[in-house]
Design a protein around this motif. Sequence first.
Motif, PDB file in Angstrom:
ATOM      1  N   LEU A  90       0.824  -1.196   0.000  1.00 11.26           N
ATOM      2  CA  LEU A  90       0.000   0.000   0.000  1.00 11.26           C
ATOM      3  C   LEU A  90       0.862   1.251   0.000  1.00 11.26           C
ATOM      4  O   LEU A  90       1.880   1.313   0.688  1.00 11.26           O
ATOM      5  CB  LEU A  90      -0.911   0.022   1.222  1.00 11.26           C
ATOM      6  CG  LEU A  90      -1.972  -1.070   1.311  1.00 11.26           C
ATOM      7  CD1 LEU A  90      -2.659  -1.036   2.659  1.00 11.26           C
ATOM      8  CD2 LEU A  90      -2.992  -0.905   0.209  1.00 11.26           C
ATOM      9  N   GLN A 104      -3.235  10.580   6.166  1.00  6.25           N
ATOM     10  CA  GLN A 104      -2.672   9.842   5.046  1.00  6.25           C
ATOM     11  C   GLN A 104      -3.808   9.246   4.235  1.00  6.25           C
ATOM     12  O   GLN A 104      -4.745   8.665   4.788  1.00  6.25           O
ATOM     13  CB  GLN A 104      -1.750   8.733   5.540  1.00  6.25           C
ATOM     14  CG  GLN A 104      -0.465   9.268   6.156  1.00  6.25           C
ATOM     15  CD  GLN A 104       0.554   8.179   6.350  1.00  6.25           C
ATOM     16  OE1 GLN A 104       0.871   7.411   5.451  1.00  6.25           O
ATOM     17  NE2 GLN A 104       1.080   8.113   7.558  1.00  6.25           N
ATOM     18  N   PHE A 106      -4.802   6.516   1.364  1.00  2.00           N
ATOM     19  CA  PHE A 106      -4.243   5.269   0.848  1.00  2.00           C
ATOM     20  C   PHE A 106      -4.721   4.957  -0.559  1.00  2.00           C
ATOM     21  O   PHE A 106      -5.860   5.258  -0.936  1.00  2.00           O
ATOM     22  CB  PHE A 106      -4.613   4.106   1.778  1.00  2.00           C
ATOM     23  CG  PHE A 106      -3.809   4.077   3.043  1.00  2.00           C
ATOM     24  CD1 PHE A 106      -4.142   4.875   4.122  1.00  2.00           C
ATOM     25  CD2 PHE A 106      -2.684   3.254   3.135  1.00  2.00           C
ATOM     26  CE1 PHE A 106      -3.388   4.854   5.292  1.00  2.00           C
ATOM     27  CE2 PHE A 106      -1.928   3.224   4.288  1.00  2.00           C
ATOM     28  CZ  PHE A 106      -2.277   4.030   5.374  1.00  2.00           C
ATOM     29  N   GLY A 107      -3.845   4.313  -1.316  1.00  3.91           N
ATOM     30  CA  GLY A 107      -4.190   3.809  -2.627  1.00  3.91           C
ATOM     31  C   GLY A 107      -4.772   2.416  -2.524  1.00  3.91           C
ATOM     32  O   GLY A 107      -4.875   1.858  -1.428  1.00  3.91           O
ATOM     33  N   PRO A 108      -5.145   1.825  -3.656  1.00  3.57           N
ATOM     34  CA  PRO A 108      -5.776   0.505  -3.653  1.00  3.57           C
ATOM     35  C   PRO A 108      -4.795  -0.631  -3.417  1.00  3.57           C
ATOM     36  O   PRO A 108      -5.210  -1.742  -3.092  1.00  3.57           O
ATOM     37  CB  PRO A 108      -6.377   0.409  -5.050  1.00  3.57           C
ATOM     38  CG  PRO A 108      -5.502   1.281  -5.884  1.00  3.57           C
ATOM     39  CD  PRO A 108      -5.079   2.414  -4.990  1.00  3.57           C
TER      40      PRO A 108
ATOM     41  N   TYR B  36      -8.845   3.457  11.014  1.00 10.12           N
ATOM     42  CA  TYR B  36      -9.075   3.303   9.582  1.00 10.12           C
ATOM     43  C   TYR B  36     -10.020   2.128   9.365  1.00 10.12           C
ATOM     44  O   TYR B  36     -10.057   1.180  10.156  1.00 10.12           O
ATOM     45  CB  TYR B  36      -7.752   3.018   8.854  1.00 10.12           C
ATOM     46  CG  TYR B  36      -6.898   4.231   8.589  1.00 10.12           C
ATOM     47  CD1 TYR B  36      -6.007   4.702   9.557  1.00 10.12           C
ATOM     48  CD2 TYR B  36      -6.975   4.910   7.373  1.00 10.12           C
ATOM     49  CE1 TYR B  36      -5.220   5.817   9.299  1.00 10.12           C
ATOM     50  CE2 TYR B  36      -6.190   6.023   7.124  1.00 10.12           C
ATOM     51  CZ  TYR B  36      -5.320   6.460   8.094  1.00 10.12           C
ATOM     52  OH  TYR B  36      -4.538   7.570   7.848  1.00 10.12           O
ATOM     53  N   GLN B  42     -12.249  -2.393  -1.096  1.00 15.01           N
ATOM     54  CA  GLN B  42     -12.006  -0.948  -1.175  1.00 15.01           C
ATOM     55  C   GLN B  42     -10.709  -0.564  -0.478  1.00 15.01           C
ATOM     56  O   GLN B  42     -10.077  -1.359   0.209  1.00 15.01           O
ATOM     57  CB  GLN B  42     -13.179  -0.189  -0.547  1.00 15.01           C
ATOM     58  CG  GLN B  42     -14.490  -0.353  -1.297  1.00 15.01           C
ATOM     59  CD  GLN B  42     -15.560   0.575  -0.762  1.00 15.01           C
ATOM     60  OE1 GLN B  42     -15.269   1.643  -0.215  1.00 15.01           O
ATOM     61  NE2 GLN B  42     -16.813   0.174  -0.932  1.00 15.01           N
ATOM     62  N   HIS B  43     -10.339   0.730  -0.668  1.00 17.66           N
ATOM     63  CA  HIS B  43      -9.124   1.240  -0.053  1.00 17.66           C
ATOM     64  C   HIS B  43      -9.298   1.387   1.446  1.00 17.66           C
ATOM     65  O   HIS B  43     -10.410   1.493   1.958  1.00 17.66           O
ATOM     66  CB  HIS B  43      -8.789   2.644  -0.585  1.00 17.66           C
ATOM     67  CG  HIS B  43      -8.758   2.780  -2.055  1.00 17.66           C
ATOM     68  ND1 HIS B  43      -8.392   3.946  -2.670  1.00 17.66           N
ATOM     69  CD2 HIS B  43      -9.026   1.916  -3.043  1.00 17.66           C
ATOM     70  CE1 HIS B  43      -8.440   3.780  -3.965  1.00 17.66           C
ATOM     71  NE2 HIS B  43      -8.828   2.580  -4.231  1.00 17.66           N
ATOM     72  N   LEU B  44      -8.196   1.469   2.126  1.00 18.13           N
ATOM     73  CA  LEU B  44      -8.200   1.921   3.513  1.00 18.13           C
ATOM     74  C   LEU B  44      -8.674   3.362   3.529  1.00 18.13           C
ATOM     75  O   LEU B  44      -8.189   4.203   2.752  1.00 18.13           O
ATOM     76  CB  LEU B  44      -6.778   1.888   4.083  1.00 18.13           C
ATOM     77  CG  LEU B  44      -6.329   0.700   4.880  1.00 18.13           C
ATOM     78  CD1 LEU B  44      -4.883   0.861   5.275  1.00 18.13           C
ATOM     79  CD2 LEU B  44      -7.193   0.516   6.129  1.00 18.13           C
ATOM     80  N   LEU B 100       3.125   5.326  10.493  1.00 19.31           N
ATOM     81  CA  LEU B 100       1.932   4.872  11.181  1.00 19.31           C
ATOM     82  C   LEU B 100       2.151   3.432  11.631  1.00 19.31           C
ATOM     83  O   LEU B 100       2.542   2.587  10.830  1.00 19.31           O
ATOM     84  CB  LEU B 100       0.721   4.918  10.262  1.00 19.31           C
ATOM     85  CG  LEU B 100      -0.061   6.222  10.139  1.00 19.31           C
ATOM     86  CD1 LEU B 100      -1.160   6.059   9.117  1.00 19.31           C
ATOM     87  CD2 LEU B 100      -0.619   6.641  11.481  1.00 19.31           C
TER      88      LEU B 100
END
Lengths: 115, 112
Positions: A90, A104, A106-108, B36, B42-44, B100
């Motif tokens: 990621l 932040q 995030f991308g896929p 998160y 799907q994305h985070l 993180l």
Amino acid sequence: KAGVTQTPRYLIKTRGQQVTLSCSPISGHRSVSWYQQTPGQGLQFLFEYFSETQRNKGNFPGRFSGRQFSNSRSEMNVSTLELGDSALYLCASSLEGTSGLNEQFFGPGTRLTVL
Amino acid sequence: AQSVSQHNHHVILSEAASLELGCNYSYGGTVNLFWYVQYPGQHLQLLLKYFSGDPLVKGIKGFEAEFIKSKFSFNLRKPSVQWSDTAEYFCAVNGGADGLTFGKGTHLIIQP
């Protein structure tokens, strides 16, 4: 506003090969961070780049490296692939980076499978 | 080094039930705290965050979390869950130069 994009989305490699993953951050974001996600270890921080400089680094071997270009796009490289490198990688971008008070995005992810 | 512990790896609830996911962190200094969510396929995405101020923070989709400094905790709550809340939830902390740090995640399944 376009989100974080990562290419390719899926990769299959064999042990010993190397691989390069790409990440394009949100426009205006200067920080790009990379994370590895596996079922066993969860999400682990690889490194962060800010203004073309590596600013922070996680606890991964030197086979994992990266760089950032002047347009903030980032690449991550893994050399001499091992089976254990199979994971979802990621990328996340932010305005000021992981040490700043900002979110932040995030991308896929890129799903890497090492055979 | 900072670390995050999420107590429940798998949680199954019925719709309309109340939710509380536990999160404890370990770090000696000032921290920023996040939850998160990763919906299937799907994305985070960020649910909520705590930087300073009111320890009770509200996020998207009716979620809230309370920062209790003395307990090093940042538990996530929602009074009434919906089927669409089925997802993986991650607690994360940012206290220094380690990026993180995420917990192992909680897989939440809501049964209709």
